[in-house]
Design an enzyme around this catalytic site. Sequence first.
Site, mmCIF file in Angstrom:
data_model
loop_
_atom_site.group_PDB
_atom_site.id
_atom_site.type_symbol
_atom_site.label_atom_id
_atom_site.label_comp_id
_atom_site.label_asym_id
_atom_site.label_seq_id
_atom_site.Cartn_x
_atom_site.Cartn_y
_atom_site.Cartn_z
ATOM 1 N N CYS A 161 1.341 4.461 3.469
ATOM 2 C CA CYS A 161 2.366 4.682 4.498
ATOM 3 C C CYS A 161 3.745 4.379 3.921
ATOM 4 O O CYS A 161 3.894 3.429 3.153
ATOM 5 C CB CYS A 161 2.128 3.769 5.702
ATOM 6 N N CYS B 117 -6.745 -0.751 8.194
ATOM 7 C CA CYS B 117 -5.945 0.459 7.952
ATOM 8 C C CYS B 117 -5.654 1.102 9.298
ATOM 9 O O CYS B 117 -6.574 1.295 10.103
ATOM 10 C CB CYS B 117 -6.690 1.443 7.049
ATOM 11 N N CYS C 40 0.837 -1.206 0.000
ATOM 12 C CA CYS C 40 0.000 0.000 0.000
ATOM 13 C C CYS C 40 0.871 1.254 0.000
ATOM 14 O O CYS C 40 1.860 1.330 0.724
ATOM 15 C CB CYS C 40 -0.895 -0.022 1.244
ATOM 16 N N CYS D 57 3.056 23.287 5.923
ATOM 17 C CA CYS D 57 3.116 21.851 5.586
ATOM 18 C C CYS D 57 4.308 21.595 4.664
ATOM 19 O O CYS D 57 4.389 20.529 4.054
ATOM 20 C CB CYS D 57 1.818 21.410 4.918
ATOM 21 N N GLU E 270 -8.827 34.877 3.126
ATOM 22 C CA GLU E 270 -8.773 33.554 2.497
ATOM 23 C C GLU E 270 -9.170 33.724 1.032
ATOM 24 O O GLU E 270 -9.970 34.594 0.701
ATOM 25 C CB GLU E 270 -9.738 32.631 3.275
ATOM 26 N N ASP F 116 -0.820 30.657 7.353
ATOM 27 C CA ASP F 116 -0.835 29.194 7.144
ATOM 28 C C ASP F 116 -1.063 28.909 5.658
ATOM 29 O O ASP F 116 -2.137 28.460 5.258
ATOM 30 C CB ASP F 116 -1.961 28.596 8.007
ATOM 31 N N PHE G 124 -4.692 33.155 4.994
ATOM 32 C CA PHE G 124 -4.960 31.792 4.518
ATOM 33 C C PHE G 124 -5.795 31.083 5.598
ATOM 34 O O PHE G 124 -5.409 30.049 6.138
ATOM 35 C CB PHE G 124 -3.669 31.019 4.232
#
Length: 410
Positions: A69, A143, A66, A362, A288, A336, A268
Amino acid sequence: MTETQLTIHRLGHQGDGIAPGPVFVPLTLPGEVVAGAVEGDRMDAPRIVTPSSDRVRAPCPHFKTCGGCALMHASDGFVATWKAQVIETALAAHGLTAEMRPTLTSPARSRRRATLSGRRTKKGALVGFHGRRSDVIVSLTECHVIAPELFALIPVLEEIVKLGASRSATLSFALTLTETGIDCAVSGGKPLDGPLRAALPRFRDRITRLTWGGEPVYADTAPRLSFGPVTVNPPPGAFLQATAEGEGALYAAVSEALEGATRIADLFAGCGTFALPLATHAPVHAVEGDDALVAALLHGARHAPGLRPVTTETRDLFRRPLLPEELARFDGVVIDPPRAGAEAQTRALAQARVARIAMVSCNPVTFARDAALLTQAGYRLNWVQPVDQFRWSPHVELAASLSLPHLSAN
Ligand SMILES: C[S@@+](CC[C@H](N)C(=O)[O-])C[C@H]1O[C@@H](n2cnc3c(N)ncnc32)[C@H](O)[C@@H]1O
């Protein structure tokens, strides 16, 4: 084919081990000696000759096939430290260092937002994650990542594939577990004609809102989320932090970084993850780019008692960042942005000299680039909080506190 023996030196951004060459070797760890055939720059089926002391037995039987991960073969401690090191390396490329707080990792089976793929098969239908580096969809008997409620929906999604997928197409299911059930946005399906529109509502007891190719099929109960004391009805496909624990960790860091701020801008802002709970302490201006998110945020704020004033603005912050003179009225900013970061907006922040800034990101590479713009303008990078809400994946997220020197005890 001849067998080669290699020693893994480090992990790359996709979580693959990297040996000198470079040769990319999946599912390995730094220090491990591996053997196998090398094709191009890859050794795809390594035999582990000398395992790392950080190697663990993956808890999921699908791990090898899979693609959901990439790091289940590593101990929790290793993954947490590696994610912090990815941030430190990105900062070091700009000559920056910071106090790194211990990584806060979300529990297993806590992802409330996930995208699954579905396809018709000879026997019926299959829904799951794509395989590692492949288009094949892996059938899941368990999962360890997604919330149990989302996992339990797979048989329902397979029924939807049978009804709504053409023979060769892959359907994409964007799922969000909300407080009133599952919100599901489907893309890649057949056109929503009369018979399909008539058939889909049979799933309404399992899916709260179903959207097909951007068109609403039904929404009997509005999906609902809470941000602090405020209830929001998110539009289909709305951005939401991937786990409730991750959202809590990011909000705690943001609110600490902005402590003492009396006028806050949330740039954001999405549908109000940070803006709405921050508005219990100080007036907030939320900006935003997506009008539907702004409308959801404002509606939530208007119906919540006891909030300080919340104002909103729909604005493309890449093309039209808030200008230094517009930022001058704030003494705290949370920013963000998406993966690309927010270079133009950060340059304006640096000029405006807003006292406290909470950066959420991120992408450590664009975070470090943007943070460097602020430190060059005299800000201090007080601390970085790594947050791992994409457990066992190579994704790295963080919140960071920056302030002007007279506030740097913050
Ligand atoms: C990482 S999300 C963060 C959302 C929110 N802070 C949260 O935690 O839920 C980034 C947000 O930036 C918005 N966005 C993307 N590009 C933008 C742009 N050019 N201008 C303004 N907003 C943008 C997206 O719609 C999304 O809501």
